[in-house]
Design a protein around this motif. Sequence first.
Motif, PDB file in Angstrom:
ATOM      1  N   UNK A  53      33.711  15.105  45.750  1.00  0.00           N
ATOM      2  CA  UNK A  53      32.801  13.963  45.662  1.00  0.00           C
ATOM      3  C   UNK A  53      32.368  13.557  47.055  1.00  0.00           C
ATOM      4  N   UNK A  54      31.308  12.771  47.076  1.00  0.00           N
ATOM      5  CA  UNK A  54      30.809  12.206  48.330  1.00  0.00           C
ATOM      6  C   UNK A  54      30.407  10.763  48.077  1.00  0.00           C
ATOM      7  N   UNK A  55      30.442   9.982  49.130  1.00  0.00           N
ATOM      8  CA  UNK A  55      29.870   8.632  49.059  1.00  0.00           C
ATOM      9  C   UNK A  55      28.368   8.835  49.094  1.00  0.00           C
ATOM     10  N   UNK A  56      27.694   8.369  48.067  1.00  0.00           N
ATOM     11  CA  UNK A  56      26.258   8.575  48.010  1.00  0.00           C
ATOM     12  C   UNK A  56      25.534   7.717  49.040  1.00  0.00           C
ATOM     13  N   UNK A  57      24.552   8.312  49.693  1.00  0.00           N
ATOM     14  CA  UNK A  57      23.706   7.576  50.636  1.00  0.00           C
ATOM     15  C   UNK A  57      22.223   7.712  50.288  1.00  0.00           C
ATOM     16  N   UNK A  58      21.927   8.508  49.253  1.00  0.00           N
ATOM     17  CA  UNK A  58      20.529   8.706  48.872  1.00  0.00           C
ATOM     18  C   UNK A  58      19.987   7.486  48.131  1.00  0.00           C
ATOM     19  N   UNK A  59      18.781   7.061  48.514  1.00  0.00           N
ATOM     20  CA  UNK A  59      18.122   5.917  47.886  1.00  0.00           C
ATOM     21  C   UNK A  59      17.179   6.397  46.791  1.00  0.00           C
ATOM     22  N   UNK A  60      17.145   5.657  45.691  1.00  0.00           N
ATOM     23  CA  UNK A  60      16.250   5.953  44.585  1.00  0.00           C
ATOM     24  C   UNK A  60      15.430   4.700  44.283  1.00  0.00           C
ATOM     25  N   UNK A  61      14.109   4.776  44.414  1.00  0.00           N
ATOM     26  CA  UNK A  61      13.286   3.600  44.168  1.00  0.00           C
ATOM     27  C   UNK A  61      13.223   3.247  42.675  1.00  0.00           C
ATOM     28  N   UNK A  62      13.111   1.959  42.399  1.00  0.00           N
ATOM     29  CA  UNK A  62      12.898   1.478  41.038  1.00  0.00           C
ATOM     30  C   UNK A  62      12.099   0.184  41.112  1.00  0.00           C
ATOM     31  N   UNK A  63      11.464  -0.151  40.000  1.00  0.00           N
ATOM     32  CA  UNK A  63      10.644  -1.361  39.920  1.00  0.00           C
ATOM     33  C   UNK A  63      11.399  -2.442  39.139  1.00  0.00           C
TER      34      UNK A  63
END
Length: 120
Positions: A53-63
């Motif tokens: 596993x990894x600590x997630x750092x990826x951003x995902x845009x949402x409205x």
Amino acid sequence: MCSSDLHANGGYRGSSKKYKHQWYDSPTAGRVFLDSSWEVKYAKFLDEKKVEWKRNTEKFPYMYNGKTYNYVPDFYFPEKDEYVEVKGYMTLKDEEKIRQFPKRLWVLRRDDLKKLGIII
């Protein structure tokens, strides 16, 4: 929801007083900054099970309410390209960002963590 500076290898470091933020040294993911005691317990569970596993750092845009926000789930599993969010409580905003999430996401709540034996 906690959000402030993104740190390499550590994810987001928040400033909210309702979470117990702390560093965790994982044999799998390295030194990561986690947002709650439940996240730390889940990370230890994953390490004990030898799950990559990894600590997630990826951003995902949402409205939400006509504005664009970024969502950063807690954990990432590279082998399966899946994400996990450890969630104590849900707001309408949380429900919306989860609904709009473009990849495979598992949301672990209190009962889920109890069933896994992670919390009492």
